[in-house]
Design a protein around this motif. Structure first.
Motif, mmCIF file in Angstrom:
data_model
loop_
_atom_site.group_PDB
_atom_site.id
_atom_site.type_symbol
_atom_site.label_atom_id
_atom_site.label_comp_id
_atom_site.label_asym_id
_atom_site.label_seq_id
_atom_site.Cartn_x
_atom_site.Cartn_y
_atom_site.Cartn_z
ATOM 1 N N THR A 1 -3.264 -3.039 -8.689
ATOM 2 C CA THR A 1 -3.356 -1.640 -8.258
ATOM 3 C C THR A 1 -2.195 -1.205 -7.367
ATOM 4 N N GLY A 2 -1.478 -2.173 -6.823
ATOM 5 C CA GLY A 2 -0.407 -1.812 -5.905
ATOM 6 C C GLY A 2 -0.928 -1.411 -4.534
ATOM 7 N N LEU A 3 -2.228 -1.529 -4.312
ATOM 8 C CA LEU A 3 -2.758 -1.274 -2.972
ATOM 9 C C LEU A 3 -2.633 -2.565 -2.177
ATOM 10 N N SER A 4 -2.859 -2.486 -0.867
ATOM 11 C CA SER A 4 -2.928 -3.764 -0.166
ATOM 12 C C SER A 4 -4.106 -3.759 0.793
ATOM 13 N N LEU A 5 -5.154 -4.409 0.352
ATOM 14 C CA LEU A 5 -6.351 -4.564 1.176
ATOM 15 C C LEU A 5 -6.704 -6.039 1.160
ATOM 16 N N GLY B 1 -10.135 1.725 -12.543
ATOM 17 C CA GLY B 1 -10.110 3.004 -11.834
ATOM 18 C C GLY B 1 -8.824 3.238 -11.069
ATOM 19 N N PHE B 2 -8.093 2.181 -10.801
ATOM 20 C CA PHE B 2 -6.929 2.357 -9.946
ATOM 21 C C PHE B 2 -5.639 1.887 -10.568
ATOM 22 N N SER B 3 -5.686 1.530 -11.847
ATOM 23 C CA SER B 3 -4.450 1.042 -12.443
ATOM 24 C C SER B 3 -4.511 1.023 -13.968
ATOM 25 N N MET B 4 -3.344 1.164 -14.569
ATOM 26 C CA MET B 4 -3.230 1.037 -16.023
ATOM 27 C C MET B 4 -2.628 -0.315 -16.368
ATOM 28 N N TYR C 1 -11.637 1.093 -20.720
ATOM 29 C CA TYR C 1 -11.059 2.399 -20.375
ATOM 30 C C TYR C 1 -11.718 3.519 -21.177
ATOM 31 N N VAL C 2 -11.854 3.273 -22.490
ATOM 32 C CA VAL C 2 -12.426 4.319 -23.351
ATOM 33 C C VAL C 2 -13.847 4.671 -22.886
#
Ligand code: UDP
Ligand code: MG
Length: 318
Positions: free
Chosen positions: A148-152, A223-226, A288-289
Motif C-alpha cells: 500500500t505504500g503506507l507505513s504503520l 482497498g488501498f492498492s492495485m 477486486y471485481v
C-alpha cells in the motif's frame, strides 16, 4: 448540555461478559479528563445481553452515552463507521469492548491530539494474542506496508485517536469495504504512533476466525492498492517469457535429439503449477471485481434499527 469535545466509539458484538468491567474502568478515566465527552456504543447485531446492558448504562450516565443498534452483524469496521457518522467531538477515540485495549491509555492519546497530531496510531507492546496471530500479523503488517505504500506498524490495533478534520474525511469516503486505520493514515498530515499496553482477552471469544481474518486482510490490500493486480500482470509476462524460452529449447532439442516421450511427470508438475498460478490470478481479479460489484450496487452499508440518543430517542432509520 455543551457539545462533547471527545467522542469515544466502541463496537460491540456479543460482549456481555466484558461490558460490566469496561463500564467500571472507562467512565472514571473519561471523568478524570474533566472535559465534556460522549461514548457511542454500536451494537453490531449481538444475540446476547449486550444491548440491554448498553441501554442500562445509558440510563445511568444520562446524556453521556449513545447506543446505535444495528439490525444485523455488519462487522467491526462498519460499526466504527456508523459511530464516526454520529460523533460530535473535536476528536474521536476508538477502542475494542473486550478490554484488550486498556481504557487507561485514553488520556495519553488525547494528549497527543492536543499536541497537534491529527491521527494517533498505536502499536501493541507485548501483544497478548495467540502465537499464530502474532506471527501472521507481523507478516501481514510488513506485506501491507509494501503493497500500500503506507507505513504503520500495527494495522490491527483499534485503540486510536482521530482529530475532527480526519473524521470528516473518513465520513466522506463512503466505501463499502474499508479499513479505518489505513484510511485515516492515508489522509493524515501529522500522524504519530505510540506504544500501548495490550491485555489478553479475559472474557468471551475473539470474533475473528481464520477466514474472517483473511477476508479482512483482503479488504485492506485491495482497498488501498492495485499492486496485487500489477503483480498478476507481471507474473503473466514473466511466465510467458519463460515458456517461450522453454519452447524454443524444446524445439532445438527435437532437431538435435529427435522425438522424446519421457518427462511426462515433469510436464505434469509444470502444468499443475501454472494452473495454480492461473487460478490464483483469477481469484485476485475476482477480489477486486467483487468489491466493485458491492460498491456499484450501492446497498446501505449497514442498517440501523434504532439510535438511542443521549438526549432524545429517535425513530428507526437507515
Ligand atoms: N466486533 C464487532 N463486530 C464484529 C466483530 C467484532 O463489533 O463483527 C467488535 C468486538 O465486539 C470487539 C472488537 O470489535 O469490541 C474487536 O473484536 P475481537 O476482540 O473479537 O477481535 P480481536 O481482538 O480478536 O482482533
Ligand atoms: Mg479482542
Amino acid at each position: 448540555m455543551s457539545s462533547p469535545e471527545i467522542s469515544v466509539i466502541i463496537p460491540t458484538y456479543n460482549e456481555e461478559e466484558s461490558l460490566p468491567e469496561l463500564f467500571e474502568r472507562i467512565f472514571p478515566v473519561l471523568d478524570g479528563l474533566e472535559r465534556p465527552y460522549e461514548v457511542i456504543f454500536v451494537n453490531d447485531g449481538s444475540s446476547d445481553a449486550t444491548l440491554p446492558l448498553l441501554l442500562r448504562e445509558r440510563k445511568r450516565r444520562s446524556g453521556k452515552v449513545k447506543v446505535v443498534d444495528f439490525n444485523g452483524n455488519f462487522g467491526q469496521h462498519m460499526a466504527i463507521v456508523a459511530g464516526f457518522g454520529r460523533a460530535r467531538g473535536k476528536m474521536v477515540v476508538t477502542l475494542d469492548a473486550d478490554l484488550q485495549n486498556p481504557p487507561e491509555e485514553i488520556p495519553r492519546m488525547v494528549q497527543y491530539v492536543d499536541e497537534g497530531h491529527d491521527v494517533v496510531g498505536t502499536v501493541r507492546k507485548e501483544r497478548r494474542d495467540t502465537f499464530f496471530r502474532k506471527t501472521a500479523s507481523r507478516l501481514v503488517n510488513r506485506l501491507t506496508n509494501r503493497i500500500t505504500g503506507l507505513s504503520l506498524h500495527d494495522y490491527g490495533c483499534m485503540l486510536r485517536a482521530y482529530r475532527r478534520d480526519v473524521v470528516d474525511i473518513i465520513n466522506e469516503s463512503a466505501e463499502t469495504t474499508t479499513f479505518i486505520p489505513a484510511l485515516a493514515q492515508k489522509f493524515a498530515t501529522n500522524p504519530v504512533e505510540i506504544d500501548v499496553a495490550h491485555s489478553p482477552r479475559e472474557k468471551g471469544q475473539s470474533k475473528y476466525g481464520l477466514f474472517r481474518l483473511i477476508r479482512l486482510n483482503f479488504d485492506l490490500m485491495t482497498g488501498f492498492s492495485m499492486a496485487p493486480l500489477q503483480a498478476v500482470t507481471m507474473s503473466g509476462i514473466l511466465i510467458s517469457v519463460l515458456s517461450f524460452l522453454f519452447a524454443a529449447f524444446m524445439f532445438v532439442r527435437r532437431l538435435v535429439v529427435g522425438p522424446e516421450a519421457e518427462g511426462v511427470f515433469t510436464l505434469l508438475a509444470i502444468l499443475f503449477l501454472l494452473m495454480g498460478v492461473t487460478i490464483s490470478c483469477i481469484g485476485i481479479q475476482g477480489e477486486y471485481v467483487g468489491r466493485i460489484y458491492q460498491e456499484v450496487r450501492k446497498r446501505p452499508r449497514y442498517v440501523v434499527r434504532k439510535v438511542y440518543d443521549a438526549e432524545e430517542e429517535q425513530s428507526p432509520q437507515i
